[in-house]
Design a protein around this motif. Sequence first.
Motif, PDB file in Angstrom:
ATOM      1  N   TYR A 223       0.854  -1.189   0.000  1.00  8.05           N
ATOM      2  CA  TYR A 223       0.000   0.000   0.000  1.00  8.05           C
ATOM      3  C   TYR A 223       0.891   1.241   0.000  1.00  8.05           C
ATOM      4  O   TYR A 223       1.708   1.432   0.899  1.00  8.05           O
ATOM      5  N   TYR A 224       0.722   2.078  -1.038  1.00  7.90           N
ATOM      6  CA  TYR A 224       1.506   3.301  -1.182  1.00  7.90           C
ATOM      7  C   TYR A 224       0.572   4.501  -1.059  1.00  7.90           C
ATOM      8  O   TYR A 224      -0.123   4.840  -2.018  1.00  7.90           O
ATOM      9  N   PRO A 225       0.526   5.156   0.109  1.00  2.89           N
ATOM     10  CA  PRO A 225      -0.349   6.327   0.248  1.00  2.89           C
ATOM     11  C   PRO A 225       0.113   7.456  -0.680  1.00  2.89           C
ATOM     12  O   PRO A 225       1.278   7.500  -1.088  1.00  2.89           O
ATOM     13  N   PRO A 226      -0.783   8.383  -1.001  1.00  3.73           N
ATOM     14  CA  PRO A 226      -0.335   9.569  -1.739  1.00  3.73           C
ATOM     15  C   PRO A 226       0.676  10.342  -0.910  1.00  3.73           C
ATOM     16  O   PRO A 226       0.693  10.244   0.322  1.00  3.73           O
ATOM     17  N   CYS A 227       1.522  11.103  -1.586  1.00  6.54           N
ATOM     18  CA  CYS A 227       2.552  11.899  -0.897  1.00  6.54           C
ATOM     19  C   CYS A 227       2.532  13.308  -1.449  1.00  6.54           C
ATOM     20  O   CYS A 227       2.503  13.511  -2.670  1.00  6.54           O
ATOM     21  N   SER A 228       2.556  14.291  -0.570  1.00  3.38           N
ATOM     22  CA  SER A 228       2.483  15.689  -1.006  1.00  3.38           C
ATOM     23  C   SER A 228       3.737  16.113  -1.775  1.00  3.38           C
ATOM     24  O   SER A 228       3.696  17.077  -2.525  1.00  3.38           O
ATOM     25  N   LYS A 229       4.825  15.372  -1.580  1.00  2.00           N
ATOM     26  CA  LYS A 229       6.069  15.685  -2.294  1.00  2.00           C
ATOM     27  C   LYS A 229       6.644  14.376  -2.879  1.00  2.00           C
ATOM     28  O   LYS A 229       7.654  13.857  -2.403  1.00  2.00           O
ATOM     29  N   PRO A 230       6.009  13.831  -3.915  1.00  2.00           N
ATOM     30  CA  PRO A 230       6.427  12.532  -4.448  1.00  2.00           C
ATOM     31  C   PRO A 230       7.822  12.540  -5.056  1.00  2.00           C
ATOM     32  O   PRO A 230       8.428  11.482  -5.220  1.00  2.00           O
ATOM     33  N   ASP A 231       8.341  13.727  -5.368  1.00  2.02           N
ATOM     34  CA  ASP A 231       9.695  13.811  -5.937  1.00  2.02           C
ATOM     35  C   ASP A 231      10.782  13.645  -4.873  1.00  2.02           C
ATOM     36  O   ASP A 231      11.969  13.571  -5.210  1.00  2.02           O
ATOM     37  N   LEU A 232      10.384  13.545  -3.595  1.00  2.74           N
ATOM     38  CA  LEU A 232      11.379  13.419  -2.517  1.00  2.74           C
ATOM     39  C   LEU A 232      11.453  12.005  -1.931  1.00  2.74           C
ATOM     40  O   LEU A 232      12.392  11.696  -1.204  1.00  2.74           O
ATOM     41  N   VAL A 233      10.460  11.154  -2.230  1.00  2.00           N
ATOM     42  CA  VAL A 233      10.366   9.851  -1.564  1.00  2.00           C
ATOM     43  C   VAL A 233      10.341   8.717  -2.583  1.00  2.00           C
ATOM     44  O   VAL A 233      10.172   8.937  -3.786  1.00  2.00           O
ATOM     45  N   LEU A 234      10.481   7.493  -2.078  1.00  2.00           N
ATOM     46  CA  LEU A 234      10.320   6.294  -2.897  1.00  2.00           C
ATOM     47  C   LEU A 234       9.327   5.362  -2.217  1.00  2.00           C
ATOM     48  O   LEU A 234       9.364   5.181  -0.999  1.00  2.00           O
ATOM     49  N   GLY A 235       8.436   4.766  -3.014  1.00  4.68           N
ATOM     50  CA  GLY A 235       7.503   3.794  -2.467  1.00  4.68           C
ATOM     51  C   GLY A 235       8.235   2.542  -2.016  1.00  4.68           C
ATOM     52  O   GLY A 235       8.006   2.032  -0.920  1.00  4.68           O
ATOM     53  N   ILE A 236       9.096   2.019  -2.872  1.00  2.11           N
ATOM     54  CA  ILE A 236      10.029   0.946  -2.519  1.00  2.11           C
ATOM     55  C   ILE A 236      11.368   1.290  -3.151  1.00  2.11           C
ATOM     56  O   ILE A 236      11.436   1.660  -4.327  1.00  2.11           O
ATOM     57  N   SER A 237      12.423   1.159  -2.360  1.00  2.00           N
ATOM     58  CA  SER A 237      13.764   1.484  -2.834  1.00  2.00           C
ATOM     59  C   SER A 237      14.224   0.482  -3.893  1.00  2.00           C
ATOM     60  O   SER A 237      13.724  -0.649  -3.958  1.00  2.00           O
ATOM     61  N   VAL A 293      16.522  -8.039 -12.481  1.00  2.00           N
ATOM     62  CA  VAL A 293      16.702  -6.615 -12.763  1.00  2.00           C
ATOM     63  C   VAL A 293      16.261  -5.750 -11.586  1.00  2.00           C
ATOM     64  O   VAL A 293      15.271  -6.032 -10.916  1.00  2.00           O
ATOM     65  N   GLU A 294      17.019  -4.689 -11.377  1.00  2.00           N
ATOM     66  CA  GLU A 294      16.703  -3.725 -10.326  1.00  2.00           C
ATOM     67  C   GLU A 294      15.402  -2.995 -10.662  1.00  2.00           C
ATOM     68  O   GLU A 294      15.173  -2.591 -11.803  1.00  2.00           O
ATOM     69  N   HIS A 295      14.549  -2.835  -9.652  1.00  2.00           N
ATOM     70  CA  HIS A 295      13.300  -2.109  -9.844  1.00  2.00           C
ATOM     71  C   HIS A 295      12.932  -1.375  -8.564  1.00  2.00           C
ATOM     72  O   HIS A 295      13.507  -1.615  -7.504  1.00  2.00           O
ATOM     73  N   ARG A 296      11.979  -0.467  -8.674  1.00  5.62           N
ATOM     74  CA  ARG A 296      11.557   0.341  -7.536  1.00  5.62           C
ATOM     75  C   ARG A 296      10.110   0.775  -7.764  1.00  5.62           C
ATOM     76  O   ARG A 296       9.536   0.543  -8.847  1.00  5.62           O
ATOM     77  N   ALA A 297       9.516   1.413  -6.764  1.00  6.86           N
ATOM     78  CA  ALA A 297       8.175   1.973  -6.911  1.00  6.86           C
ATOM     79  C   ALA A 297       8.208   3.436  -6.497  1.00  6.86           C
ATOM     80  O   ALA A 297       8.876   3.804  -5.527  1.00  6.86           O
ATOM     81  N   ILE A 298       7.506   4.265  -7.265  1.00  4.85           N
ATOM     82  CA  ILE A 298       7.392   5.679  -6.929  1.00  4.85           C
ATOM     83  C   ILE A 298       5.959   5.962  -6.482  1.00  4.85           C
ATOM     84  O   ILE A 298       5.063   5.131  -6.629  1.00  4.85           O
ATOM     85  N   THR A 299       5.760   7.134  -5.903  1.00  4.54           N
ATOM     86  CA  THR A 299       4.441   7.511  -5.390  1.00  4.54           C
ATOM     87  C   THR A 299       3.858   8.628  -6.250  1.00  4.54           C
ATOM     88  O   THR A 299       4.483   9.093  -7.208  1.00  4.54           O
ATOM     89  N   ASN A 300       2.661   9.065  -5.905  1.00  7.16           N
ATOM     90  CA  ASN A 300       2.081  10.225  -6.581  1.00  7.16           C
ATOM     91  C   ASN A 300       1.350  11.079  -5.558  1.00  7.16           C
ATOM     92  O   ASN A 300       1.149  10.673  -4.414  1.00  7.16           O
ATOM     93  N   GLU A 301       0.949  12.257  -5.990  1.00  3.41           N
ATOM     94  CA  GLU A 301       0.437  13.268  -5.058  1.00  3.41           C
ATOM     95  C   GLU A 301      -1.030  13.061  -4.682  1.00  3.41           C
ATOM     96  O   GLU A 301      -1.465  13.504  -3.625  1.00  3.41           O
TER      97      GLU A 301
END
Length: 367
Positions: A223-237, A293-301
């Motif tokens: 579960y990836y909550p919205p983030c007010s600053k998605p450019d600063l965080v990672l959902g999963i590294s 392969v390396e992968h990650r998850a990002i969030t959104n606002e």
Amino acid sequence: MDQPRVQNGGSKEDEGSDWGKSLPVPSIQEIVRNDPQAVPERFIQEHKDRPVFLDIAPVSFNVPIIDFSLLAKGDEDETRKLDFACKEWGFFQIINHGVAEEVIHKMKAAMTAFFELSLEEKMKYSQTGNDFQGYGQVYVVSEEQKLDWSDMVFLMTLPPEIRNLKYWPVTIPGFKEDMENYSAEAQEVMEEICSNISVLMGMDRDGLKRFHGKTRQAIRLNYYPPCSKPDLVLGISPHSDSDLLTLLLQNEIPGLQIKHKDEWFPVNPIPNAFVVNIGDVIEVLSNGMYRSVEHRAITNENQARMSIATVLFPYDDLEFGPLESMVDEDHPRMYRKIKYIDYLQYTFGKKMEEGKGNVDILKLVSG
């Protein structure tokens, strides 16, 4: 005010696995509920690790899409496509996989219902001791490391005897049945993919199965909550998976990114399709022919994102290294052998953001 921490909810007796320990972490969902604008310092990534958001993904970037129904019938074009995907991408999406839409819908609904529970209720299913099963987070090895912007539930699912049902929420009607139905169908899909990979690695369809014997399955609800600053965080590294194979079901919200030719690219959801990726164990068994392969998850606002990762992995006492069918004069042995439990303890004892470095410890240095 201190944020609630996802932590011990049971007794010392059932410590579970010997994989290692993960420290308790704040509930991201609760942080966002209390203050939608909050981004605590511990979640802000170093500049070099922050996501870059592309307005338009390159047109040339397409993760291979495989028609599973044709692959299962031995279609040569789909088999070649699988070989290419495993060699060049380490990721692919499968359509026409045969898992009923109703089974998928109910599994998504069960996951949604869990994360809609109150924090007090979710905490009843928190991880305990050395057991990574339950509600919490993994790969948290120090109080100083940067944290991922996500909450998760990790459950052992197959074979049934490895389940610890105290982590399965009884307050959600039908949760156990929905999980069992989904995990059984996902298992059939993963076993068919493994059979095809086995043939591609120079064996018969049961070659991999004979090597690793009985496997285990686990399911991770993300579960990836919205983030007010998605450019600063990672959902999963960034990380590669320390398993044989991972089957991912995304919701309609994009977020998964894979590293391809040293750049990060999105894997956009296809409704009811599965994203499949090769794990570290397959990379080693294939002597590097197939790539984890390396992968990650990002969030959104604006929107929460959820995904369901089903992982297939061997038992702890399996010793694995390159298969004999993958080693010859032109392809010398690239990896040393290691017991799976030793590899897990190594990977779980490191920060996830150390990325693809885990499998590199197995590489043999020549000369």
